[in-house]
Write a protein that holds these residues in place. Structure first.
Motif, PDB file in Angstrom:
ATOM      1  N   GLY A 264       0.823  -1.207   0.000  1.00 31.75           N
ATOM      2  CA  GLY A 264       0.000   0.000   0.000  1.00 31.75           C
ATOM      3  C   GLY A 264       0.851   1.249   0.000  1.00 31.75           C
ATOM      4  O   GLY A 264       2.071   1.195  -0.151  1.00 31.75           O
ATOM      5  N   ALA A 265       0.186   2.384   0.177  1.00 26.97           N
ATOM      6  CA  ALA A 265       0.888   3.669   0.165  1.00 26.97           C
ATOM      7  C   ALA A 265       1.912   3.736   1.293  1.00 26.97           C
ATOM      8  O   ALA A 265       3.062   4.123   1.075  1.00 26.97           O
ATOM      9  CB  ALA A 265      -0.106   4.813   0.285  1.00 26.97           C
ATOM     10  N   MET A 266       1.513   3.346   2.497  1.00 27.09           N
ATOM     11  CA  MET A 266       2.425   3.346   3.641  1.00 27.09           C
ATOM     12  C   MET A 266       1.995   2.276   4.642  1.00 27.09           C
ATOM     13  O   MET A 266       1.544   2.589   5.744  1.00 27.09           O
ATOM     14  CB  MET A 266       2.467   4.718   4.312  1.00 27.09           C
TER      15      MET A 266
ATOM     16  N   ARG B 170       5.328   1.638  -5.384  1.00 16.20           N
ATOM     17  CA  ARG B 170       6.446   2.094  -6.205  1.00 16.20           C
ATOM     18  C   ARG B 170       7.796   2.088  -5.471  1.00 16.20           C
ATOM     19  O   ARG B 170       8.684   2.875  -5.765  1.00 16.20           O
ATOM     20  CB  ARG B 170       6.158   3.480  -6.791  1.00 16.20           C
ATOM     21  N   ARG B 171       7.943   1.189  -4.500  1.00 16.30           N
ATOM     22  CA  ARG B 171       9.202   1.033  -3.755  1.00 16.30           C
ATOM     23  C   ARG B 171       9.557  -0.452  -3.690  1.00 16.30           C
ATOM     24  O   ARG B 171       8.681  -1.302  -3.774  1.00 16.30           O
ATOM     25  CB  ARG B 171       9.056   1.545  -2.318  1.00 16.30           C
ATOM     26  N   PRO B 172      10.836  -0.761  -3.478  1.00 18.06           N
ATOM     27  CA  PRO B 172      11.207  -2.169  -3.324  1.00 18.06           C
ATOM     28  C   PRO B 172      10.648  -2.730  -2.008  1.00 18.06           C
ATOM     29  O   PRO B 172      10.596  -2.022  -0.996  1.00 18.06           O
ATOM     30  CB  PRO B 172      12.737  -2.153  -3.282  1.00 18.06           C
ATOM     31  N   PRO B 173      10.257  -3.995  -2.000  1.00 18.95           N
ATOM     32  CA  PRO B 173       9.747  -4.603  -0.768  1.00 18.95           C
ATOM     33  C   PRO B 173      10.873  -4.841   0.237  1.00 18.95           C
ATOM     34  O   PRO B 173      12.051  -4.918  -0.129  1.00 18.95           O
ATOM     35  CB  PRO B 173       9.149  -5.926  -1.242  1.00 18.95           C
ATOM     36  N   PHE B 174      10.495  -4.977   1.512  1.00 19.37           N
ATOM     37  CA  PHE B 174      11.454  -5.301   2.559  1.00 19.37           C
ATOM     38  C   PHE B 174      10.809  -6.254   3.550  1.00 19.37           C
ATOM     39  O   PHE B 174       9.595  -6.431   3.558  1.00 19.37           O
ATOM     40  CB  PHE B 174      11.998  -4.038   3.245  1.00 19.37           C
TER      41      PHE B 174
END
Length: 112
Positions: A58-60, A89-93
């Motif tokens: 999600g967004a955050m 739009r960010r890499p997963p962690f």
């Protein structure tokens, strides 16, 4: 985002993780089938030996809340609980407890 759209996005992320791990590790991973009934029956992604996976996208998404959810749902099962979190739009962690991380590293070192 509507509730239905958010659920679809989460289900897609779970399927994507399962497919990624099927391909990379040659395991029979799949989206947890218990999601529509009782979240403590099976993790979000099933078939990764030794792990209880909580997947959030999600967004955050809140990694602390996701890890807490994994720990609660896993209960007393002897598994490592992980939250796999992906901001849009960010890499997963991955988020896990320090004790579990140290146990994982210890087992990895023993296996080497």
């Amino acid at each position: 985002m509507s509730g239905a759209r958010s659920r679809r996005k989460g289900a897609t992320w779970e399927r994507d993780l399962a497919a990624r791990w099927r391909e990379r590790f040659k395991l029979e991973t799949k989206r947890g089938i218990g999601q529509m009934r009782d979240a403590s029956e099976v993790s979000d992604v099933d078939g990764l030996p030794g792990f209880w996976v909580e997947a959030k996208v999600g967004a955050m998404p809140n990694p602390r809340a996701a890890l807490a959810q994994a720990l609660e749902a896993c209960g007393e099962r002897p598994l490592w609980c992980v939250a796999v979190v992906k901001d849009d739009r960010r890499p997963p962690f991955v988020c896990m407890t320090l004790d579990d991380f140290e146990d994982l590293i210890g087992e990895w070192l023993e296996a080497k």
